[in-house]
Motif scaffolding. Sequence first.
Motif, PDB file in Angstrom:
ATOM      1  N   SER A 180       0.827  -1.206   0.000  1.00 37.45           N
ATOM      2  CA  SER A 180       0.000   0.000   0.000  1.00 37.45           C
ATOM      3  C   SER A 180       0.862   1.257   0.000  1.00 37.45           C
ATOM      4  O   SER A 180       0.540   2.236  -0.686  1.00 37.45           O
ATOM      5  CB  SER A 180      -0.944  -0.001   1.206  1.00 37.45           C
ATOM      6  N   GLU A 181       1.963   1.240   0.729  1.00 33.02           N
ATOM      7  CA  GLU A 181       2.853   2.406   0.746  1.00 33.02           C
ATOM      8  C   GLU A 181       3.472   2.646  -0.632  1.00 33.02           C
ATOM      9  O   GLU A 181       3.612   3.797  -1.067  1.00 33.02           O
ATOM     10  CB  GLU A 181       3.944   2.210   1.799  1.00 33.02           C
ATOM     11  N   GLN A 182       3.841   1.564  -1.317  1.00 32.29           N
ATOM     12  CA  GLN A 182       4.412   1.706  -2.649  1.00 32.29           C
ATOM     13  C   GLN A 182       3.410   2.316  -3.621  1.00 32.29           C
ATOM     14  O   GLN A 182       3.738   3.229  -4.388  1.00 32.29           O
ATOM     15  CB  GLN A 182       4.851   0.326  -3.163  1.00 32.29           C
ATOM     16  N   ILE A 183       2.173   1.835  -3.587  1.00 33.57           N
ATOM     17  CA  ILE A 183       1.169   2.335  -4.530  1.00 33.57           C
ATOM     18  C   ILE A 183       0.779   3.775  -4.203  1.00 33.57           C
ATOM     19  O   ILE A 183       0.636   4.614  -5.104  1.00 33.57           O
ATOM     20  CB  ILE A 183      -0.063   1.407  -4.513  1.00 33.57           C
ATOM     21  N   ILE A 184       0.616   4.083  -2.934  1.00 33.51           N
ATOM     22  CA  ILE A 184       0.260   5.459  -2.553  1.00 33.51           C
ATOM     23  C   ILE A 184       1.375   6.430  -2.951  1.00 33.51           C
ATOM     24  O   ILE A 184       1.105   7.542  -3.428  1.00 33.51           O
ATOM     25  CB  ILE A 184      -0.028   5.526  -1.043  1.00 33.51           C
ATOM     26  N   LYS A 185       2.609   6.008  -2.789  1.00 35.93           N
ATOM     27  CA  LYS A 185       3.736   6.865  -3.181  1.00 35.93           C
ATOM     28  C   LYS A 185       3.712   7.122  -4.677  1.00 35.93           C
ATOM     29  O   LYS A 185       3.904   8.265  -5.130  1.00 35.93           O
ATOM     30  CB  LYS A 185       5.046   6.208  -2.769  1.00 35.93           C
ATOM     31  N   ARG A 186       3.476   6.064  -5.454  1.00 39.26           N
ATOM     32  CA  ARG A 186       3.465   6.225  -6.913  1.00 39.26           C
ATOM     33  C   ARG A 186       2.306   7.105  -7.360  1.00 39.26           C
ATOM     34  O   ARG A 186       2.473   7.978  -8.214  1.00 39.26           O
ATOM     35  CB  ARG A 186       3.390   4.848  -7.574  1.00 39.26           C
ATOM     36  N   LEU A 187       1.128   6.896  -6.805  1.00 38.67           N
ATOM     37  CA  LEU A 187      -0.017   7.728  -7.180  1.00 38.67           C
ATOM     38  C   LEU A 187       0.184   9.176  -6.744  1.00 38.67           C
ATOM     39  O   LEU A 187      -0.244  10.101  -7.428  1.00 38.67           O
ATOM     40  CB  LEU A 187      -1.295   7.158  -6.556  1.00 38.67           C
ATOM     41  N   GLY A 188       0.835   9.376  -5.595  1.00 43.91           N
ATOM     42  CA  GLY A 188       1.108  10.728  -5.131  1.00 43.91           C
ATOM     43  C   GLY A 188       2.064  11.469  -6.041  1.00 43.91           C
ATOM     44  O   GLY A 188       1.950  12.694  -6.222  1.00 43.91           O
ATOM     45  N   GLU A 189       3.022  10.765  -6.631  1.00 46.87           N
ATOM     46  CA  GLU A 189       3.950  11.394  -7.572  1.00 46.87           C
ATOM     47  C   GLU A 189       3.245  11.825  -8.854  1.00 46.87           C
ATOM     48  O   GLU A 189       3.625  12.815  -9.477  1.00 46.87           O
ATOM     49  CB  GLU A 189       5.071  10.413  -7.902  1.00 46.87           C
ATOM     50  N   ARG A 190       2.201  11.095  -9.225  1.00 43.10           N
ATOM     51  CA  ARG A 190       1.473  11.420 -10.456  1.00 43.10           C
ATOM     52  C   ARG A 190       0.389  12.460 -10.237  1.00 43.10           C
ATOM     53  O   ARG A 190       0.007  13.168 -11.176  1.00 43.10           O
ATOM     54  CB  ARG A 190       0.839  10.143 -11.021  1.00 43.10           C
ATOM     55  N   SER A 191      -0.140  12.533  -9.017  1.00 44.47           N
ATOM     56  CA  SER A 191      -1.247  13.455  -8.741  1.00 44.47           C
ATOM     57  C   SER A 191      -1.010  14.162  -7.407  1.00 44.47           C
ATOM     58  O   SER A 191      -1.170  13.547  -6.352  1.00 44.47           O
ATOM     59  CB  SER A 191      -2.572  12.681  -8.702  1.00 44.47           C
ATOM     60  N   PRO A 192      -0.629  15.442  -7.438  1.00 45.58           N
ATOM     61  CA  PRO A 192      -0.433  16.187  -6.183  1.00 45.58           C
ATOM     62  C   PRO A 192      -1.707  16.241  -5.337  1.00 45.58           C
ATOM     63  O   PRO A 192      -1.633  16.242  -4.108  1.00 45.58           O
ATOM     64  CB  PRO A 192      -0.031  17.587  -6.667  1.00 45.58           C
ATOM     65  N   ALA A 193      -2.862  16.285  -5.990  1.00 40.80           N
ATOM     66  CA  ALA A 193      -4.119  16.332  -5.234  1.00 40.80           C
ATOM     67  C   ALA A 193      -4.313  15.044  -4.432  1.00 40.80           C
ATOM     68  O   ALA A 193      -4.738  15.079  -3.274  1.00 40.80           O
ATOM     69  CB  ALA A 193      -5.302  16.541  -6.187  1.00 40.80           C
ATOM     70  N   PHE A 194      -3.964  13.922  -5.040  1.00 44.81           N
ATOM     71  CA  PHE A 194      -4.082  12.661  -4.307  1.00 44.81           C
ATOM     72  C   PHE A 194      -3.050  12.602  -3.187  1.00 44.81           C
ATOM     73  O   PHE A 194      -3.345  12.096  -2.090  1.00 44.81           O
ATOM     74  CB  PHE A 194      -3.883  11.473  -5.246  1.00 44.81           C
ATOM     75  N   ALA A 195      -1.851  13.101  -3.433  1.00 48.76           N
ATOM     76  CA  ALA A 195      -0.818  13.104  -2.397  1.00 48.76           C
ATOM     77  C   ALA A 195      -1.279  13.902  -1.179  1.00 48.76           C
ATOM     78  O   ALA A 195      -1.059  13.484  -0.032  1.00 48.76           O
ATOM     79  CB  ALA A 195       0.482  13.685  -2.950  1.00 48.76           C
ATOM     80  N   ALA A 196      -1.923  15.054  -1.424  1.00 49.28           N
ATOM     81  CA  ALA A 196      -2.432  15.857  -0.308  1.00 49.28           C
ATOM     82  C   ALA A 196      -3.534  15.118   0.438  1.00 49.28           C
ATOM     83  O   ALA A 196      -3.603  15.162   1.671  1.00 49.28           O
ATOM     84  CB  ALA A 196      -2.944  17.195  -0.838  1.00 49.28           C
ATOM     85  N   PHE A 197      -4.386  14.413  -0.298  1.00 47.45           N
ATOM     86  CA  PHE A 197      -5.464  13.649   0.348  1.00 47.45           C
ATOM     87  C   PHE A 197      -4.885  12.525   1.205  1.00 47.45           C
ATOM     88  O   PHE A 197      -5.349  12.278   2.316  1.00 47.45           O
ATOM     89  CB  PHE A 197      -6.403  13.072  -0.713  1.00 47.45           C
ATOM     90  N   ALA A 198      -3.887  11.830   0.682  1.00 42.78           N
ATOM     91  CA  ALA A 198      -3.315  10.691   1.403  1.00 42.78           C
ATOM     92  C   ALA A 198      -2.624  11.129   2.693  1.00 42.78           C
ATOM     93  O   ALA A 198      -2.557  10.364   3.657  1.00 42.78           O
ATOM     94  CB  ALA A 198      -2.334   9.948   0.503  1.00 42.78           C
TER      95      ALA A 198
END
Length: 493
Positions: free
Chosen positions: A62-80
């Motif tokens: 889960s940490e790997q996927i959240i990190k990758r999605l956060g790099e692609r989408s700043p909005a998702f990174a802020a949500f996470a």
Amino acid sequence: MNEQVARNVVLVRAIESADANHEVLSDDDRKYASRSAKELAAWQAADSKTAVTQHHFLQQRSEQIIKRLGERSPAFAAFAKRRLGLGAVWLALPFLAFVSGAVIDRIADPHRVDLLSAPFLLIIGWNLLVYLGMLVWALVPGKRHGWAGPNLLRRLSVGKAVVPRKLPAPMAKGLTAFMAEWAALSEPLTRARLSRTIHLAAACFALGAIASLYARGLLNQYVVGWESTFLDGRQVHTLLSWLFMPAMNAFPFLQGFSLAEIEQLRYGRTVTAASGARWVHLYGATLLLLVVLPRLVLAGLATLRARRLARRFPLDLDQPYYRKLADSIGAGTPALLRVLPYSYTLDEARDRGLWAIAASALGTQARVQLRPTAPYGIEPKEVLHDTALDEPGVTVTAVLFSLAATPEKENHGAFLDYLGKRVRRGVAVLVDESPLVERIGEQQGNAARVAERTALWRQFCSFHGTSATFVNLLQPDKYPIELGAGLTLPELR
């Protein structure tokens, strides 16, 4: 698995389930995350000198996927990264309660101690009523929920539940599903935290009243007395004797009072400062014993419960999504798919297709338990009388129908309803299209008939509180298997 890890795991599952076409997370993304998580989990287990567990693997993945999605989408990174819920409530409510308690008795004369003070009597009476209600509630069979409603708990768990803008549609859909699921999963933890806060607020309210009473006594000489239209001196003496009895028994240095003294204090006659202090001590000690200490004990118990749930978050890892991931690293026991055919007998080819679908949905080590076919029109209670519907080892219980059959409320529906009320984890519905396709052929003109029957089964299952999963047991690879976030297997089209 603690609360934060569980939150990440549930978030990733919701996104993967919503991203059925792999628009946000490609196959390579998912395989890379699983490989990396397997290696990291092995290192983590080696450091702690333990075996690789499903918890380690899910956490790293889960940490790997959240990190990758956060790099692609700043909005998702802020949500996470943000904290869900209304965290400020846990601190603000006790503080506001203390302030309210400090000012509540200033409605009356600030130079007077009223022996029949409505604010103090209400504080004590209300808390005694709450204790009685908690005792009765605990003794009522089958009652396990508190006074807080689902909307309040949802707000405390996830806040306003607003999905960030400028997100891909599958990711936005996944976040919406995540917040709904997280609100349900974290309900026991949120209840424990809310209980802790309410008890602390009640204790702080009483402490505020005590602090105000003593603080004003430092700068003012109290006038002590009482007045009542309906009570005489003897009745007031009896009332106060019962009220102050716990404080006088717990603190022997507190002086008692006689009926003559109570009579003398009627209509607000003044007494010495020392006598005024006595009544302040009696009220303060009574509030301490009957309100502050019990509430602090209850808050402490709720805190222990909340910490235990936060450290060991109750996430059911026997669900298909987690079992399939655990199977990829050889962790846990193989998943078991129990299938209950209704008015449908499987041949050898379709039996093999069922095993292939189970392996695709639940992992390569998954097993199938095929129960005897339930005859058409027979009462479900008669057919299933020897079936343990809540057998511990079963991962998913699925009812198997044929698409060639027309769903009927009094037969197919009765069978579904019977199982739905008795299978704790919910019932999946598998509808095999192969008998209908085999009978009418796959010509283009017949596709409309298949689609019409499919829509009918979808509507029928939705009416009975579940969703239909359409499969082809003669061609098990015809539809990709994507596990949803619910208790049932996902829809395939």
